[in-house]
Design a protein around this motif. Structure first.
Motif, mmCIF file in Angstrom:
data_model
loop_
_atom_site.group_PDB
_atom_site.id
_atom_site.type_symbol
_atom_site.label_atom_id
_atom_site.label_comp_id
_atom_site.label_asym_id
_atom_site.label_seq_id
_atom_site.Cartn_x
_atom_site.Cartn_y
_atom_site.Cartn_z
ATOM 1 N N GLN A 180 0.833 -1.174 0.045
ATOM 2 C CA GLN A 180 0.055 -0.009 0.031
ATOM 3 C C GLN A 180 0.909 1.153 0.005
ATOM 4 O O GLN A 180 0.556 2.286 -0.886
ATOM 5 N N ARG A 181 1.855 0.958 0.698
ATOM 6 C CA ARG A 181 2.715 2.533 0.738
ATOM 7 C C ARG A 181 3.429 2.615 -0.620
ATOM 8 O O ARG A 181 3.553 3.898 -0.989
ATOM 9 N N ILE A 182 4.106 1.329 -1.160
ATOM 10 C CA ILE A 182 4.478 1.608 -2.647
ATOM 11 C C ILE A 182 3.444 2.080 -3.691
ATOM 12 O O ILE A 182 3.860 3.041 -4.358
ATOM 13 N N ALA A 183 2.434 1.971 -3.525
ATOM 14 C CA ALA A 183 1.386 2.168 -4.354
ATOM 15 C C ALA A 183 0.982 3.598 -4.378
ATOM 16 O O ALA A 183 0.784 4.436 -5.188
ATOM 17 N N LEU A 184 0.796 4.175 -2.958
ATOM 18 C CA LEU A 184 0.802 5.634 -2.691
ATOM 19 C C LEU A 184 1.769 6.238 -3.386
ATOM 20 O O LEU A 184 1.658 7.549 -3.828
ATOM 21 N N ILE A 185 3.108 6.012 -3.116
ATOM 22 C CA ILE A 185 4.272 6.547 -3.781
ATOM 23 C C ILE A 185 4.001 6.716 -5.159
ATOM 24 O O ILE A 185 4.418 7.832 -5.749
ATOM 25 N N ALA A 186 3.747 5.591 -5.959
ATOM 26 C CA ALA A 186 3.551 5.495 -7.508
ATOM 27 C C ALA A 186 2.550 6.453 -7.786
ATOM 28 O O ALA A 186 2.699 7.002 -8.667
ATOM 29 N N CYS A 187 1.592 6.521 -7.110
ATOM 30 C CA CYS A 187 0.170 7.408 -7.339
ATOM 31 C C CYS A 187 0.409 8.827 -7.228
ATOM 32 O O CYS A 187 0.134 9.761 -7.916
ATOM 33 N N GLY A 188 1.620 9.193 -6.302
ATOM 34 C CA GLY A 188 1.744 10.494 -5.963
ATOM 35 C C GLY A 188 1.515 11.029 -4.489
ATOM 36 O O GLY A 188 0.241 11.025 -4.286
ATOM 37 N N GLN A 189 2.387 11.370 -3.939
ATOM 38 C CA GLN A 189 2.362 11.858 -2.453
ATOM 39 C C GLN A 189 1.995 13.328 -2.424
ATOM 40 O O GLN A 189 2.697 14.022 -3.068
ATOM 41 N N ARG A 190 1.091 13.841 -1.509
ATOM 42 C CA ARG A 190 0.857 15.236 -1.177
ATOM 43 C C ARG A 190 0.045 15.369 0.052
ATOM 44 O O ARG A 190 -0.322 14.239 0.377
ATOM 45 N N PRO A 191 0.266 16.233 0.695
ATOM 46 C CA PRO A 191 -0.550 16.413 1.915
ATOM 47 C C PRO A 191 -1.757 16.240 1.862
ATOM 48 O O PRO A 191 -2.531 16.484 1.188
ATOM 49 N N GLY A 192 -2.280 15.238 3.062
ATOM 50 C CA GLY A 192 -3.578 14.969 3.330
ATOM 51 C C GLY A 192 -3.884 13.470 2.472
ATOM 52 O O GLY A 192 -4.909 13.268 2.535
ATOM 53 N N LYS A 193 -3.265 13.186 1.524
ATOM 54 C CA LYS A 193 -3.696 12.033 0.630
ATOM 55 C C LYS A 193 -3.070 10.949 1.224
ATOM 56 O O LYS A 193 -1.652 10.779 1.671
ATOM 57 N N THR A 194 -3.945 9.975 1.652
ATOM 58 C CA THR A 194 -3.407 8.589 2.221
ATOM 59 C C THR A 194 -3.639 7.152 1.733
ATOM 60 O O THR A 194 -3.365 6.491 2.160
ATOM 61 N N GLN A 195 -4.425 7.502 0.416
ATOM 62 C CA GLN A 195 -4.844 6.325 -0.181
ATOM 63 C C GLN A 195 -4.485 6.342 -1.691
ATOM 64 O O GLN A 195 -4.590 7.659 -2.369
ATOM 65 N N PRO A 196 -3.861 5.346 -2.343
ATOM 66 C CA PRO A 196 -3.578 5.480 -3.628
ATOM 67 C C PRO A 196 -4.766 5.420 -4.514
ATOM 68 O O PRO A 196 -5.946 4.765 -3.984
ATOM 69 N N CYS A 197 -5.064 5.729 -5.854
ATOM 70 C CA CYS A 197 -6.099 5.427 -6.589
ATOM 71 C C CYS A 197 -6.246 3.928 -6.895
ATOM 72 O O CYS A 197 -5.448 3.244 -6.703
ATOM 73 N N ASP A 198 -7.234 3.513 -7.462
ATOM 74 C CA ASP A 198 -7.441 2.292 -7.786
ATOM 75 C C ASP A 198 -6.469 1.522 -8.714
ATOM 76 O O ASP A 198 -5.937 0.504 -8.449
ATOM 77 N N SER A 199 -5.980 2.374 -9.681
ATOM 78 C CA SER A 199 -5.199 1.935 -10.686
ATOM 79 C C SER A 199 -3.745 1.637 -9.903
ATOM 80 O O SER A 199 -2.941 0.628 -10.191
ATOM 81 N N ARG A 249 -3.154 1.055 -6.682
ATOM 82 C CA ARG A 249 -3.518 0.349 -5.772
ATOM 83 C C ARG A 249 -3.183 -1.348 -6.567
ATOM 84 O O ARG A 249 -2.581 -2.202 -6.259
ATOM 85 N N ARG A 250 -3.973 -1.398 -7.661
ATOM 86 C CA ARG A 250 -3.723 -2.466 -8.384
ATOM 87 C C ARG A 250 -2.155 -2.999 -8.978
ATOM 88 O O ARG A 250 -1.772 -4.019 -8.901
ATOM 89 N N LYS A 251 -1.594 -1.975 -9.054
ATOM 90 C CA LYS A 251 -0.102 -2.037 -9.513
ATOM 91 C C LYS A 251 0.882 -2.483 -8.404
ATOM 92 O O LYS A 251 2.071 -2.943 -8.603
ATOM 93 N N GLY A 252 0.209 -2.141 -7.052
ATOM 94 C CA GLY A 252 1.238 -2.464 -5.717
ATOM 95 C C GLY A 252 1.786 -3.754 -5.742
ATOM 96 O O GLY A 252 3.156 -3.612 -5.522
ATOM 97 N N ALA A 253 1.226 -4.662 -6.015
ATOM 98 C CA ALA A 253 1.988 -6.019 -5.892
ATOM 99 C C ALA A 253 2.895 -6.247 -6.910
ATOM 100 O O ALA A 253 4.054 -6.757 -6.384
ATOM 101 N N GLY A 254 2.528 -5.684 -8.121
ATOM 102 C CA GLY A 254 3.815 -5.958 -9.091
ATOM 103 C C GLY A 254 4.974 -5.136 -8.888
ATOM 104 O O GLY A 254 6.069 -5.368 -8.952
ATOM 105 N N LEU A 255 4.716 -3.696 -8.359
ATOM 106 C CA LEU A 255 5.740 -2.856 -7.895
ATOM 107 C C LEU A 255 6.477 -3.437 -7.097
ATOM 108 O O LEU A 255 7.899 -3.214 -6.798
ATOM 109 N N LEU A 256 5.781 -3.916 -6.018
ATOM 110 C CA LEU A 256 6.737 -4.636 -4.839
ATOM 111 C C LEU A 256 7.631 -5.601 -5.277
ATOM 112 O O LEU A 256 8.870 -5.745 -4.881
ATOM 113 N N THR A 257 6.919 -6.754 -6.234
ATOM 114 C CA THR A 257 7.958 -7.612 -6.701
ATOM 115 C C THR A 257 9.128 -7.143 -7.520
ATOM 116 O O THR A 257 10.312 -7.322 -7.391
#
Length: 87
Positions: free
Chosen positions: A16-35, A37-45
């Motif tokens: 989830q942390r990796i997915a949020l970084i990929a989605c783009g971090q900014r103040p107040g943003k706590t969750q990645p978008c659905d796209s 989030r789906r990439k998270g496992a692959g990005l982790l690998t």
């Protein structure tokens, strides 16, 4: 609690942390978008291999390099976070 369950939770949190970084971090943003989030496992690998250029290409969505500057920066951060968690 079993070690397998603890490991699964840790991996899920890291994913989830990796997915949020990929989605783009900014103040107040706590969750990645659905796209992202789906990439998270692959990005982790991919991050586990240390191949920041492959992570950047996966984030950028082109499927091939070179990735844009923003995605390269996100990929470097993802690999750094992965390596921190692996220690």
């Amino acid at each position: 609690m079993s070690t397998t369950l603890a490991l699964a939770r840790d991996t899920s949190a890291l994913e989830q942390r990796i997915a949020l970084i990929a989605c783009g971090q900014r103040p107040g943003k706590t969750q990645p978008c659905d796209s992202c989030r789906r990439k998270g496992a692959g990005l982790l690998t991919i991050a586990s291999t240390g191949a920041a250029d492959a992570v950047a290409a996966a984030i950028c969505g082109t499927g091939r390099g070179p990735a844009c500057h923003d995605c390269k920066d996100k990929a470097a951060e993802i690999v750094r976070v992965f390596n921190e968690e692996a220690e």
